[in-house]
Design an enzyme around this catalytic site. Structure first.
Site, PDB file in Angstrom:
ATOM      1  N   HIS A  82       0.842  -1.201   0.000  1.00  5.61           N
ATOM      2  CA  HIS A  82       0.000   0.000   0.000  1.00  5.61           C
ATOM      3  C   HIS A  82       0.871   1.242   0.000  1.00  5.61           C
ATOM      4  CE1 HIS A  82      -3.371   2.671   0.887  1.00  5.61           C
ATOM      5  NE2 HIS A  82      -2.571   3.266   1.756  1.00  5.61           N
ATOM      6  N   ASP A 161     -15.248   2.014   7.605  1.00  2.04           N
ATOM      7  CA  ASP A 161     -14.230   2.952   7.147  1.00  2.04           C
ATOM      8  C   ASP A 161     -14.779   3.865   6.062  1.00  2.04           C
ATOM      9  OD1 ASP A 161     -11.436   3.967   6.698  1.00  2.04           O
ATOM     10  OD2 ASP A 161     -11.805   3.050   4.754  1.00  2.04           O
ATOM     11  N   ARG A 168     -15.161  12.313   7.730  1.00  2.00           N
ATOM     12  CA  ARG A 168     -13.922  13.047   7.988  1.00  2.00           C
ATOM     13  C   ARG A 168     -13.658  14.076   6.897  1.00  2.00           C
ATOM     14  NH1 ARG A 168      -9.898   8.594   7.741  1.00  2.00           N
ATOM     15  NH2 ARG A 168      -8.379  10.291   7.862  1.00  2.00           N
ATOM     16  N   SER A 183      -7.786   3.648   9.036  1.00  2.00           N
ATOM     17  CA  SER A 183      -8.453   3.558   7.743  1.00  2.00           C
ATOM     18  C   SER A 183      -7.672   2.659   6.798  1.00  2.00           C
ATOM     19  CB  SER A 183      -8.611   4.959   7.141  1.00  2.00           C
ATOM     20  OG  SER A 183      -9.138   4.898   5.829  1.00  2.00           O
ATOM     21  N   LYS A 187      -8.699  -1.755   5.957  1.00  2.00           N
ATOM     22  CA  LYS A 187      -8.940  -2.295   4.611  1.00  2.00           C
ATOM     23  C   LYS A 187      -7.940  -3.392   4.275  1.00  2.00           C
ATOM     24  CE  LYS A 187      -9.038   1.966   3.115  1.00  2.00           C
ATOM     25  NZ  LYS A 187      -9.189   3.246   2.397  1.00  2.00           N
TER      26      LYS A 187
END
Length: 434
Positions: A82, A161, A168, A183, A187
């Site tokens: 990621h 999320d 947010r 967050s 995931k």
């Protein structure tokens, strides 16, 4: 238990219990806790922070709000990667096939670009027919069959999320590091990978502009991984200038394809090999980074990484003729270079200005409903530390509108800073946190 008491406790710097966090997340996901209370809670977290244990509990509660995949049903171990987002970051499209070609399964759910940061899904959708909406069953079957999946996030994964992020975004709480960390990791945990390599960007073109904030986020996500039983390594990498040369969806896809043919920019090649090496070690395919590096380089030079990418595109419905012949990919009608007005050394190249210019051209989204123009963007011809002569091309803009072309050239003129004295190149990486 009442939501208001949980809000007050966090407002007053209290540490929430596991039960309180799970109650709040479950109630918010069901709709029993209204947006205004969730907003107040998010602001309290932004202002007062969370302990590692609290953030881990929050992450697991959000992951458990929907379906959690168990990839061990189909592969011995799967690794995920990621990036926290940047400009010119097409790394996944090169690294994932390299790692999969080494025998380590890569199951990744990617996102779309929003703001100045590009998204892997948008780049892959430059390929006609490429599907990014695989079902759970398709995801698992493809991972078992060819050892690689690059698709979009299922709506059934971490729905808490999705709700929290939307809130947010409109309440000024996006910069909260505990909420960012939970967050991302919720995931990743829901997607089922046992090992996760995080590429945490820092600099002008990153959400974490300072090295201190990037280290804080990286350390927190690594702690979540440790406390939740996942293996996590976080690399902190530079995003003061774009990575590689290309910025824009089809342009970046072309550069990723060139990378898989062992061509293209040196900084992009090196970045990909470093990330791939950490993935191979974390996924127990190589005993150490030196061995992993040799494996990744062999997959690159031999062409096995490229063949794995072709296999991926074909498996997800993409027309492989477009990657075999990248000149068929979407292309802009207009191209014009920006030239240096004087000689000197390139001292700075503002990645955020470049990324926002790409959005102005149509390569990204200012809001989620914007339509992407896959062919537009830019190609850089100089990086920080390079010597530049008067009249030399700094960047070539690819546009489909004369007005947008001229606006981009004007804006990009302010993104390049020249110095009369030699300048050091920027580092690719600053730190590794595990």
């Amino acid at each position: 238990m009442r939501a208001v008491d949980i809000i007050i406790k966090k407002r007053d710097h209290g540490e929430l219990s596991t039960a309180e966090i799970r109650y709040f997340v479950e109630g918010f996901t069901r709709g029993d806790i209204p947006d205004y209370q969730a907003s107040a809670w998010a602001m309290a977290v932004l202002l007062n922070g969370m302990s590692d244990r609290e953030v881990t509990d929050l992450t697991l509660a959000m992951a458990d709000s929907g379906e959690v995949l168990d990839l061990s049903q189909v592969v011995p171990i799967a690794v995920d990667k990621h990036s926290t987002g940047g400009v010119g970051d097409k790394v996944t499209m090169t690294v994932a096939p390299l790692v999969a070609a080494c025998g380590l399964a890569v199951g990744k759910m990617s996102g779309r670009g929003l703001g100045f940061s590009g998204g892997t899904l948008d780049k892959l959708e430059s390929i006609p027919g490429y599907r990014v909406n695989l079902s759970r069953e398709e995801f698992m079957a493809q991972l078992a069959r060819i050892g690689i999946v690059l698709t979009g996030q299922s709506g059934d994964l971490a729905p808490a999320d999705g709700k929290m992020y939307a809130l947010r975004d409109v309440t000024g709480t996006v910069p909260s590091i505990p909420l960012i960390a939970s967050s991302v990791m919720s995931k990743k945990i829901a997607a089922g990978a046992q090992a996760i390599v995080l590429d945490v960007k820092t600099g002008k073109g990153a959400f974490m502009e300072t090295l201190e904030d990037a280290r804080h986020l990286a350390r927190l996500m690594a702690a979540i991984g440790r406390l939740s039983g996942r293996k996590v390594v976080a690399l902190i990498s530079d995003m003061n200038q774009p990575l590689g040369d290309a910025v824009g969806n089809a342009l970046e896809l072309q550069e990723a394809i060139a990378g898989l043919h062992d061509q293209g920019p040196a900084d992009f090649r090196e970045h990909c090999l470093v990330v791939a090496s950490h993935m191979l070690v974390l996924g127990e395919t190589a005993p150490d980074l030196d061995s992993a590096r040799r494996m990744a380089e062999d997959a690159l030079v031999s062409g096995r990484g490229w063949e794995k990418f072709r296999q991926l595109v074909e498996a997800q419905g993409g027309d492989v003729s477009y990657i075999d012949h990248p000149e068929k990919l979407p292309a802009a009608a207009l191209r014009q270079p920006l030239r240096a007005e004087r000689g000197g050394w390139l001292a700075a190249l503002n990645a955020r200005e470049v990324g926002e210019t790409a959005v102005d051209l149509g390569a990204g989204r200012a809001k989620k409903t914007d339509v992407i123009d896959y062919g537009v963007g830019m190609v850089l011809h100089a990086k920080v530390g390079d010597r530049v002569e008067a009249g030399q091309e700094l960047v070539t803009v690819h546009a489909n509108s004369p007005e947008r072309l001229q606006a981009a050239l004007q804006r990009l003129a302010g993104a390049f800073t020249l110095s009369d004295a030699p300048c050091e190149p920027l580092p690719l990486f600053y730190d590794v946190i595990s």
